[in-house]
Design an enzyme around this catalytic site. Structure first.
Site, short mmCIF file in Angstrom:
data_model
loop_
_atom_site.label_atom_id
_atom_site.label_comp_id
_atom_site.label_asym_id
_atom_site.label_seq_id
_atom_site.Cartn_x
_atom_site.Cartn_y
_atom_site.Cartn_z
N ASP A 68 34.42 -8.09 -38.73
CA ASP A 68 34.25 -8.11 -37.28
C ASP A 68 34.51 -9.53 -36.75
OD1 ASP A 68 30.61 -8.43 -36.85
OD2 ASP A 68 31.93 -9.23 -38.41
N ASP A 94 34.08 -14.45 -40.32
CA ASP A 94 34.98 -13.42 -40.86
C ASP A 94 36.40 -13.98 -40.97
OD1 ASP A 94 32.93 -12.08 -38.86
OD2 ASP A 94 33.45 -10.52 -40.31
N ASN A 146 30.32 -8.47 -34.00
CA ASN A 146 30.33 -9.76 -33.29
C ASN A 146 30.86 -9.59 -31.87
OD1 ASN A 146 29.28 -11.51 -35.25
ND2 ASN A 146 31.23 -11.58 -36.32
N THR A 187 32.21 -7.51 -44.17
CA THR A 187 31.53 -8.71 -43.64
C THR A 187 31.04 -8.46 -42.21
OG1 THR A 187 33.65 -9.62 -42.89
CG2 THR A 187 32.86 -10.29 -45.09
N PHE A 217 21.96 -9.68 -38.88
CA PHE A 217 22.76 -9.01 -37.84
C PHE A 217 23.56 -7.81 -38.37
CE2 PHE A 217 24.80 -8.73 -33.80
CZ PHE A 217 26.13 -8.44 -34.04
N ASN A 218 24.34 -7.99 -39.43
CA ASN A 218 25.22 -6.91 -39.89
C ASN A 218 24.45 -5.64 -40.22
OD1 ASN A 218 27.48 -8.51 -39.65
ND2 ASN A 218 27.54 -9.09 -41.83
N HIS A 264 28.55 -17.61 -43.54
CA HIS A 264 28.08 -16.35 -44.12
C HIS A 264 29.20 -15.58 -44.85
CE1 HIS A 264 24.44 -16.85 -41.67
NE2 HIS A 264 25.22 -17.01 -40.61
N ASP A 265 30.18 -15.12 -44.12
CA ASP A 265 31.16 -14.17 -44.67
C ASP A 265 32.00 -14.72 -45.82
OD1 ASP A 265 31.71 -12.78 -41.37
OD2 ASP A 265 30.21 -12.31 -42.88
O1 RIB Z 1 24.42 -12.52 -39.87
C1 RIB Z 1 25.70 -13.05 -40.07
C2 RIB Z 1 26.74 -11.98 -40.02
O2 RIB Z 1 26.77 -11.39 -38.72
C3 RIB Z 1 28.16 -12.52 -40.26
O3 RIB Z 1 28.93 -11.53 -40.86
C4 RIB Z 1 28.66 -12.78 -38.86
O4 RIB Z 1 30.09 -12.74 -38.78
C5 RIB Z 1 28.06 -11.62 -38.12
O5 RIB Z 1 28.89 -10.50 -38.34
CA CA Z 2 31.00 -10.83 -39.82
#
Ligand code: RIB
Ligand code: CA
Length: 323
Positions: free
Chosen positions: A13, A18, A42, A126, A167-168, A242-243
């Site tokens: 996303d 990403d 996102n 991701t 979040f994801n 993160h990703d």
């Molecule tokens: O929490 C971080 C994640 O949420 C990452 O994948 C960021 O791109 C968002 O998608």
């Molecule tokens: Ca992401």
């Protein structure tokens, strides 16, 4: 591609991190991107799909980019403009894509790639797990063609969108439960490790000083991405990438530390919906009580630590080889 390359399907996303995960996967000799799928998260599906197309086009990679689910299975979509901006990829001025969006949906592209592959494919989600959950529900026969899932999401402890949820996972908790309970081998890059995969302001300048177009573009992505983290995560000393952890583990698993566990997702908690409940395998403890589940139920390798310098070097090496 080398004969031992890892065929992957990216499911993302974009989103700044990403985008950098796509750059890293594209640059690594042992990783072969067979398809890029998009999900809402996102930003809306329209924006994340355009962003994925722009990044792959910028890299000169004409692999299909296929649009996925516009919303979670049962819930209203939440987005993260506060982190990634209105476009979902604010910062660098990226050229329009050279190639059109695939005429296949993300689900159809996943099916096509998995059916055609001569060896197991690694799924690299991701973003929210909606696309992958739908694939697993609709074509359980194709589980045999999935070698591993290397995902960014969740956390053994804490959250970033709520105190309990990352979040994801929070975007689509039901989809995440379907994926974690699939029995497939999963590598989980949750906040436990991604909050240690920090890129500092000095690292950004070292990327920019490479001077090549992709390195400069990534530095500009990070210039924007760091604004949110300077304001809300000042104690981190930089931005958590993160990703890219989900890709870096495929390229260099030795720079990470993991523990085997079963992971379940809270889908009905007043305060805890989206939380990933990590149950360690018996005989593998997290600094205290023995785990409670038999090792053969522990399908998830939960990443807990990373050699930050080695992680940043992996990114820098990728930017040095790309134009
Ligand atoms: O929490 C971080 C994640 O949420 C990452 O994948 C960021 O791109 C968002 O998608
Ligand atoms: Ca992401």
């Amino acid at each position: 591609m080398s004969p031992v390359s890892i065929p992957v399907i990216m499911d993302c996303d974009p989103g700044h991190d990403d985008a950098i995960a796509l750059v890293l996967a594209h640059a690594r000799p042992e990783i072969e991107i067979r398809g890029v799928c998009t999900t809402a998260g996102n930003q809306t599906i329209e924006k994340t799909t355009l962003n994925a197309r722009k990044i792959m086009s910028f890299l000169g990679n004409d692999v299909p980019v296929a649009r996925g689910c516009a919303k979670p299975l049962f819930r209203e979509l939440i987005t993260a403009a506060s982190v990634h901006g209105e476009s979902g990829l604010d910062g660098p001025a990226l050229p329009e894509p050279q190639w059109p969006e695939s005429n296949l949906s993300a689900y159809e592209l996943m099916v096509k790639v998995l059916e055609k592959s001569d060896r197991p494919v690694t799924m690299v989600p991701t973003g929210a797990l909606t696309n992958l959950a739908l694939l697993l529900l609709t074509r359980p026969d194709l589980k045999a063609k999935i070698g591993r899932i290397s995902l960014m999401g969740g956390a053994a402890v804490g959250g970033n969108w709520t105190p309990a949820a990352e979040f994801n996972i929070l975007v689509d908790p039901e989809a995440a439960q379907i994926v974690f309970s699939s029995g497939l081998p999963i590598t989980m890059s949750g906040l436990d490790v991604t909050h240690k995969a920090i890129v500092t302001a000095e690292d950004i300048e070292s990327f920019r000083s490479i001077g090549k177009r992709t390195a400069v573009m990534v530095a500009e992505l990070l210039d924007f991405f760091k604004k949110f983290h300077e304001e809300y995560f000042a104690g981190f000393g930089g931005s958590p990438l993160h990703d890219p952890c989900a890709v870096a583990w495929l390229a260099a698993p030795e720079i990470f530390i993991s523990r085997k566990a079963r992971v379940d997702v809270e889908c009905a908690g007043t305060y805890t919906t989206g939380s990933t409940v990590v149950s360690f395998a018996r005989g593998v403890s997290h600094g205290g009580a023995e785990g409670r589940i038999p090792p053969d139920e522990a399908n998830v390798d939960v990443l807990f630590d990373v050699d930050r310098e080695a992680f940043v070097a992996l990114l820098r090496n990728a930017l040095e080889v790309l134009d």
